[in-house]
Design a protein around this motif. Sequence first.
Motif, mmCIF file in Angstrom:
data_model
loop_
_atom_site.group_PDB
_atom_site.id
_atom_site.type_symbol
_atom_site.label_atom_id
_atom_site.label_comp_id
_atom_site.label_asym_id
_atom_site.label_seq_id
_atom_site.Cartn_x
_atom_site.Cartn_y
_atom_site.Cartn_z
ATOM 1 N N SER A 1 11.221 -2.092 2.827
ATOM 2 C CA SER A 1 10.096 -1.894 1.924
ATOM 3 C C SER A 1 10.458 -0.965 0.774
ATOM 4 O O SER A 1 11.143 0.036 0.969
ATOM 5 N N PRO A 2 9.954 -1.267 -0.422
ATOM 6 C CA PRO A 2 10.056 -0.292 -1.496
ATOM 7 C C PRO A 2 9.074 0.851 -1.282
ATOM 8 O O PRO A 2 8.313 0.866 -0.310
ATOM 9 N N SER A 3 9.080 1.794 -2.207
ATOM 10 C CA SER A 3 8.157 2.919 -2.113
ATOM 11 C C SER A 3 6.732 2.449 -2.378
ATOM 12 O O SER A 3 6.495 1.321 -2.808
ATOM 13 N N GLY A 4 5.781 3.336 -2.105
ATOM 14 C CA GLY A 4 4.378 3.017 -2.319
ATOM 15 C C GLY A 4 3.607 2.735 -1.055
ATOM 16 O O GLY A 4 2.489 2.216 -1.119
ATOM 17 N N VAL A 5 4.184 3.070 0.097
ATOM 18 C CA VAL A 5 3.441 2.903 1.341
ATOM 19 C C VAL A 5 2.319 3.933 1.400
ATOM 20 O O VAL A 5 2.353 4.961 0.721
ATOM 21 N N GLY A 6 1.331 3.642 2.226
ATOM 22 C CA GLY A 6 0.166 4.516 2.282
ATOM 23 C C GLY A 6 0.484 5.935 2.694
ATOM 24 O O GLY A 6 -0.093 6.903 2.171
ATOM 25 N N ALA A 7 1.415 6.085 3.629
ATOM 26 C CA ALA A 7 1.767 7.418 4.110
ATOM 27 C C ALA A 7 2.406 8.265 3.026
ATOM 28 O O ALA A 7 2.383 9.495 3.088
ATOM 29 N N GLY A 8 2.998 7.620 2.012
ATOM 30 C CA GLY A 8 3.686 8.353 0.962
ATOM 31 C C GLY A 8 2.811 8.731 -0.213
ATOM 32 O O GLY A 8 3.269 9.446 -1.115
ATOM 33 N N LEU A 9 1.577 8.251 -0.251
ATOM 34 C CA LEU A 9 0.684 8.560 -1.359
ATOM 35 C C LEU A 9 0.089 9.957 -1.200
ATOM 36 O O LEU A 9 0.065 10.531 -0.107
ATOM 37 N N VAL A 10 -0.390 10.514 -2.291
ATOM 38 C CA VAL A 10 -0.988 11.853 -2.280
ATOM 39 C C VAL A 10 -2.418 11.748 -2.812
ATOM 40 O O VAL A 10 -2.631 11.485 -3.997
ATOM 41 N N PRO A 11 -3.429 11.927 -1.933
ATOM 42 C CA PRO A 11 -3.307 12.088 -0.484
ATOM 43 C C PRO A 11 -2.958 10.760 0.182
ATOM 44 O O PRO A 11 -3.105 9.708 -0.456
ATOM 45 N N PRO A 12 -2.519 10.780 1.443
ATOM 46 C CA PRO A 12 -2.188 9.531 2.135
ATOM 47 C C PRO A 12 -3.397 8.588 2.185
ATOM 48 O O PRO A 12 -4.545 9.022 2.258
ATOM 49 N N GLN A 13 -3.107 7.303 2.127
ATOM 50 C CA GLN A 13 -4.142 6.273 2.227
ATOM 51 C C GLN A 13 -3.728 5.278 3.299
ATOM 52 O O GLN A 13 -2.562 4.885 3.359
ATOM 53 N N PHE A 14 -4.686 4.848 4.104
ATOM 54 C CA PHE A 14 -4.382 3.905 5.178
ATOM 55 C C PHE A 14 -5.419 2.793 5.199
ATOM 56 O O PHE A 14 -6.518 2.918 4.656
ATOM 57 N N LEU A 15 -5.037 1.690 5.825
ATOM 58 C CA LEU A 15 -5.895 0.512 5.871
ATOM 59 C C LEU A 15 -7.109 0.739 6.763
ATOM 60 O O LEU A 15 -7.016 1.398 7.808
ATOM 61 N N GLN A 16 -8.219 0.129 6.340
ATOM 62 C CA GLN A 16 -9.470 0.213 7.083
ATOM 63 C C GLN A 16 -10.062 -1.181 7.227
ATOM 64 O O GLN A 16 -9.792 -2.073 6.411
ATOM 65 N N PRO A 17 -10.869 -1.412 8.273
ATOM 66 C CA PRO A 17 -11.541 -2.710 8.383
ATOM 67 C C PRO A 17 -12.296 -3.046 7.104
ATOM 68 O O PRO A 17 -12.940 -2.187 6.497
ATOM 69 N N GLY A 18 -12.171 -4.297 6.681
ATOM 70 C CA GLY A 18 -12.788 -4.752 5.447
ATOM 71 C C GLY A 18 -11.837 -4.804 4.275
ATOM 72 O O GLY A 18 -12.142 -5.439 3.255
ATOM 73 N N VAL B 1 15.909 3.167 -2.021
ATOM 74 C CA VAL B 1 16.192 4.588 -2.213
ATOM 75 C C VAL B 1 14.914 5.401 -2.347
ATOM 76 O O VAL B 1 14.760 6.452 -1.716
ATOM 77 N N GLU B 2 13.948 4.922 -3.157
ATOM 78 C CA GLU B 2 12.725 5.689 -3.345
ATOM 79 C C GLU B 2 11.898 5.762 -2.072
ATOM 80 O O GLU B 2 11.184 6.740 -1.848
ATOM 81 N N HIS B 3 11.990 4.741 -1.230
ATOM 82 C CA HIS B 3 11.275 4.789 0.048
ATOM 83 C C HIS B 3 11.917 5.799 0.990
ATOM 84 O O HIS B 3 11.228 6.448 1.782
ATOM 85 N N TRP C 1 1.019 -0.337 5.272
ATOM 86 C CA TRP C 1 1.529 -1.602 4.751
ATOM 87 C C TRP C 1 2.963 -1.441 4.267
ATOM 88 O O TRP C 1 3.403 -0.355 3.901
ATOM 89 N N GLU C 2 3.713 -2.564 4.207
ATOM 90 C CA GLU C 2 5.048 -2.586 3.626
ATOM 91 C C GLU C 2 5.380 -4.023 3.239
ATOM 92 O O GLU C 2 5.581 -4.868 4.114
ATOM 93 N N CYS C 3 5.466 -4.306 1.955
ATOM 94 C CA CYS C 3 5.830 -5.636 1.473
ATOM 95 C C CYS C 3 7.344 -5.802 1.535
ATOM 96 O O CYS C 3 8.084 -4.980 0.976
ATOM 97 N N GLU C 4 7.810 -6.877 2.187
ATOM 98 C CA GLU C 4 9.249 -7.048 2.379
ATOM 99 C C GLU C 4 9.671 -8.511 2.213
ATOM 100 O O GLU C 4 8.942 -9.431 2.593
ATOM 101 N N LEU C 5 10.859 -8.698 1.645
ATOM 102 C CA LEU C 5 11.483 -10.016 1.608
ATOM 103 C C LEU C 5 11.976 -10.368 3.004
ATOM 104 O O LEU C 5 12.689 -9.584 3.636
ATOM 105 N N ALA C 6 11.586 -11.549 3.476
ATOM 106 C CA ALA C 6 12.020 -12.028 4.789
ATOM 107 C C ALA C 6 13.143 -13.045 4.614
ATOM 108 O O ALA C 6 13.031 -13.971 3.811
#
Length: 317
Positions: A279-296, A112-114, A161-166
Amino acid sequence: MRLVSYSPNDARDARDARDPIGAGEPVRYLGAQLGDRVVDLATLAGAAGTELPGDLLALVRAGQPALDAARALLTAGEAAGWPPAAVHALDEVRLWAPLRPGKVVGVGLNYVEHVAESSRTLDTDRELPDRPVLFSKPATAITGPGQPILHNADLTEQLDWECELAVVIGRKAFRVAEQDAWQHVFGYSIINDISARDQRRSGQWFFSKGQDSYAPFGPAVLTADEIADPHDLELGLTVNGETKQHSNTRHMLFRIPRLIADISSGMTLEPGDVIATGSPSGVGAGLVPPQFLQPGDLVEATIQHIGTLANPVLDAR
């Protein structure tokens, strides 16, 4: 059982020419992880004068008799002692993705929060879906623990990113009723639903979510009997040690039986197929400001009882 796909650290020169995706990589074997040891199931079976499939996908497809035989061999081995050739220390092997599924069915907007954060940042509907939102990932997106998530700056500036039960399917499922769905579950693992948020195309997610390395998977598959309630598991994700996601699978909007029933209403689920349950909430696109993965960066997805799936981010250019 905690089942893994592994290769000994001293077997890096072995090759499996039958697997073009894995060309140049060591041959992978089927093991059962017992604490800090990995027991090779095919070797254990050979020492007992019998046979077991040599990889996890083949074991899943072989059905309940093969799974029962593997359990019996492990029980007998613990009682009588392991054949030395069958046992490896965990730090002496490399773990790979447990199997290469025929298909990965992803579930969007299943917490729901996602749903709320996606409506704010990804232009999705703010109303809760009344049916599961489905998409697919190709088998070529699968990568294993410790293997890199590829960051190609020519294609994305918004790698997320999105952590999910498989859920790993164990029996063919077509038009399965919810009350019968559990019979088709082989086991559980972790999948990190990597997404290039800026590669959605007219609302279609396939390229955004299906590029190579966009489905880290593992580090093990726990057979269904090892998880008392898959809807009561803590899950979370960190980037460089900083917590980004933390929730519990009890907050799924559509639970596993509903997902299996809905998907199988028009699509055959086959043994070894994987459902990424959302995925639950907390993905990078949903953060303020948005955060995304970078090399390293180092991404670590953790689910209670299953373990931690860690992957570095690598510049792919």
